[in-house]
Design an enzyme around this catalytic site. Structure first.
Site, mmCIF file in Angstrom:
data_model
loop_
_atom_site.group_PDB
_atom_site.id
_atom_site.type_symbol
_atom_site.label_atom_id
_atom_site.label_comp_id
_atom_site.label_asym_id
_atom_site.label_seq_id
_atom_site.Cartn_x
_atom_site.Cartn_y
_atom_site.Cartn_z
ATOM 1 C CB CYS A 1 12.099 12.684 -18.236
ATOM 2 S SG CYS A 1 10.633 13.618 -18.706
ATOM 3 N NE ARG B 1 -0.877 -3.761 -0.939
ATOM 4 C CZ ARG B 1 -0.748 -4.592 0.083
ATOM 5 N NH1 ARG B 1 -0.349 -4.175 1.242
ATOM 6 N NH2 ARG B 1 -1.021 -5.864 -0.034
ATOM 7 C CB CYS C 1 -10.226 -7.775 -0.529
ATOM 8 S SG CYS C 1 -9.625 -9.393 -0.025
ATOM 9 C CB CYS D 1 -2.909 -6.986 -3.486
ATOM 10 S SG CYS D 1 -3.593 -5.821 -2.283
ATOM 11 C CB CYS E 1 13.718 17.211 -13.290
ATOM 12 S SG CYS E 1 14.130 15.520 -12.833
ATOM 13 C CB CYS F 1 12.769 20.175 -19.541
ATOM 14 S SG CYS F 1 14.065 19.600 -20.648
#
Lengths: 284, 158
Positions: A137, A241, A203, A245, A99, A102
């Site tokens: 990437c 998550r 909710c 839910c 990573c 670049c």
């Protein structure tokens, strides 16, 4: 160090002692005694008539949980950023790049990135999440294998990138080419699913601040993601998550990385425009 | 089909205790969402109703409602109204209707329908997150609904 911890405790001590059970508390979050977090803000214009104020889920948690996020030595999510930093610097794939090859120093190149994702990708002509960009990437840029969507390695890298924007207000663009995806996300937000027939709004818009059993319902803001959840003892991504839910409505969920969840992520992120990036936050 | 519907209507009209459970699709709601006939054809057991209301895997009513009479069970939610004195406010038929499908009483309510098996978006196989396989069972059985109605009918302040 001692000093920072004390500052954090002092910051929490200002909370009013007699709070109504249903309300967000009045604590303030200052991380490491220096990063002042915006945890309450006026709702963005597109929520006019729906919400007046947007509130970080940090306010819905106990003081014990809140204080963990006020100091990086107490925040269990921070350990994953160190793991991700190893990945950041590790050469991976057929092109012999990391990573860093670049993007250089993550602390400089990734500052502000988390605050504007998901965002429109001109060359791919679609809304991109950070995860999609990271995998592009890896595969196109580095000649490496993509990481598992919402997997542990991905969540850790998202945490590392998020940390560089902590304190900066969320500011995802919802107009221009992103608008159609945003509209779709909005539709999904209000669609009631499953045998319990509940939408996100059931909710997190109609009932935030109320309790379902022992759970103090938040506005479902995404500014704290990835989140270190004490109940899972690991980082949880936004899509992870979402999946939980939707499952809890007794519905067939969408998959992490699906077009539906990308659209929903953009929409939900836009509901938090103005709240500070907190990731990795700590929740129960 | 015609015949079985007719049989059902006749047995309901007769209030016969011999009738089997009324299928979720055959429940008759009044204009205001009440359900007059017992779903199981049997009286409810209030003690069992209390158990259903506090058990997470069955009714879990206290997840959203406070009930003082059930205070020994921890963590009552407050998404819905307190059920203290609920029998002063609603008749047995109205309570049965609200439990079976609250949207017939309160349009747009977040309260799930406990005796309904169709008309859902992306119905799942319980809490697995996977698609439902075959027909859904209602969240509570006909007799469980009657048991909860029996318990709720004891919640009187006046």
């Amino acid at each position: 160090m001692k000093f920072k911890a004390m500052t954090a405790i002092a910051a929490l001590a200002v909370s009013a002692p007699a709070l109504l059970l249903a309300d967000a508390d009045d604590d303030t979050l200052i991380v490491n005694g220096e990063i002042e977090m915006i945890t309450k803000a006026p709702a963005p214009e597109h929520l006019s008539g729906v919400l007046d104020e947007i509130v970080s889920g940090w306010h819905m948690r106990s003081d014990e949980t809140q204080v963990m996020q006020a100091d990086d030595f107490d925040n269990p999510g921070m350990i994953y950023t160190e793991q991700a930093l190893d990945d950041w610097n590790a050469v991976n794939g057929t092109k012999g790049k990391s990573c860093a090859s670049c993007h250089g120093d993550v602390e400089e190149s990734m500052k502000g990135v988390r605050a504007v994702y998901p965002k429109w990708n001109d060359s791919k002509e679609k809304v991109y999440t950070m995860e999609m960009q990271i995998n592009d990437c890896l595969t196109d840029g580095m000649g490496a294998d993509a990481w598992k969507k919402s997997g542990a390695q991905m969540a850790a890298m998202e945490a590392l990138i998020s940390v560089q924007s902590r304190g900066m207000p969320m500011n995802v663009a919802i107009d221009g080419p992103a608008e159609a995806t945003w509209e779709w996300g909005k539709e999904l937000y209000y669609t009631r699913t499953g045998q319990l027939d509940l939408s996100c709004a059931s909710c997190h818009e109609e009932n935030y601040g109320n309790h379902i059993r022992s759970d103090h319902l938040s506005q479902g803001q995404t500014n704290g993601f990835p989140v270190y959840r004490l109940k899972n003892a690991k980082l949880t991504t936004v899509h992870g998550r979402f999946k939980g839910c939707v499952r809890d409505t007794r519905a067939e969920t969408y998959s992490p990385g699906s077009d539906e969840f990308v659209a929903l992520e953009l929409y939900v992120a836009s509901r938090g425009n103005g709240l500070s990036v907190e990731g990795p936050s700590v929740r129960n | 089909m015609k015949l079985s519907t007719l049989t059902l209507v006749v047995s309901v009209a007769a209030g016969s205790a011999m009738a089997g459970p009324i299928a979720p699709a055959d429940v008759v709601f009044t204009e205001y969402g009440a359900v007059e006939a017992s779903l199981s054809g049997q009286p409810g057991d209030a003690a069992n109703g209390a158990k259903i209301m506090t058990t997470k895997s069955t009714g879990n009513c206290i997840a959203c409602h406070e009930v003082s009479a059930l205070s020994e069970a921890p963590f009552h939610g407050n998404v819905g109204p307190s059920l203290d004195g609920v029998a002063d406010r609603w008749s047995e038929a109205e309570l049965r209707g609200i439990l079976s499908n609250a949207k017939k009483t309160y349009e747009g309510t977040v309260m799930p329908a406990y005796y309904k098996v169709d008309g859902f978006t992306r119905p799942g196989n319980a809490y697995t997150g996977k698609a439902a396989e075959g027909a859904l069972d209602p969240l509570l059985s006909a007799q469980q609904i009657e048991d909860v109605v029996a318990f709720l009918s004891t919640l009187k302040d006046e």
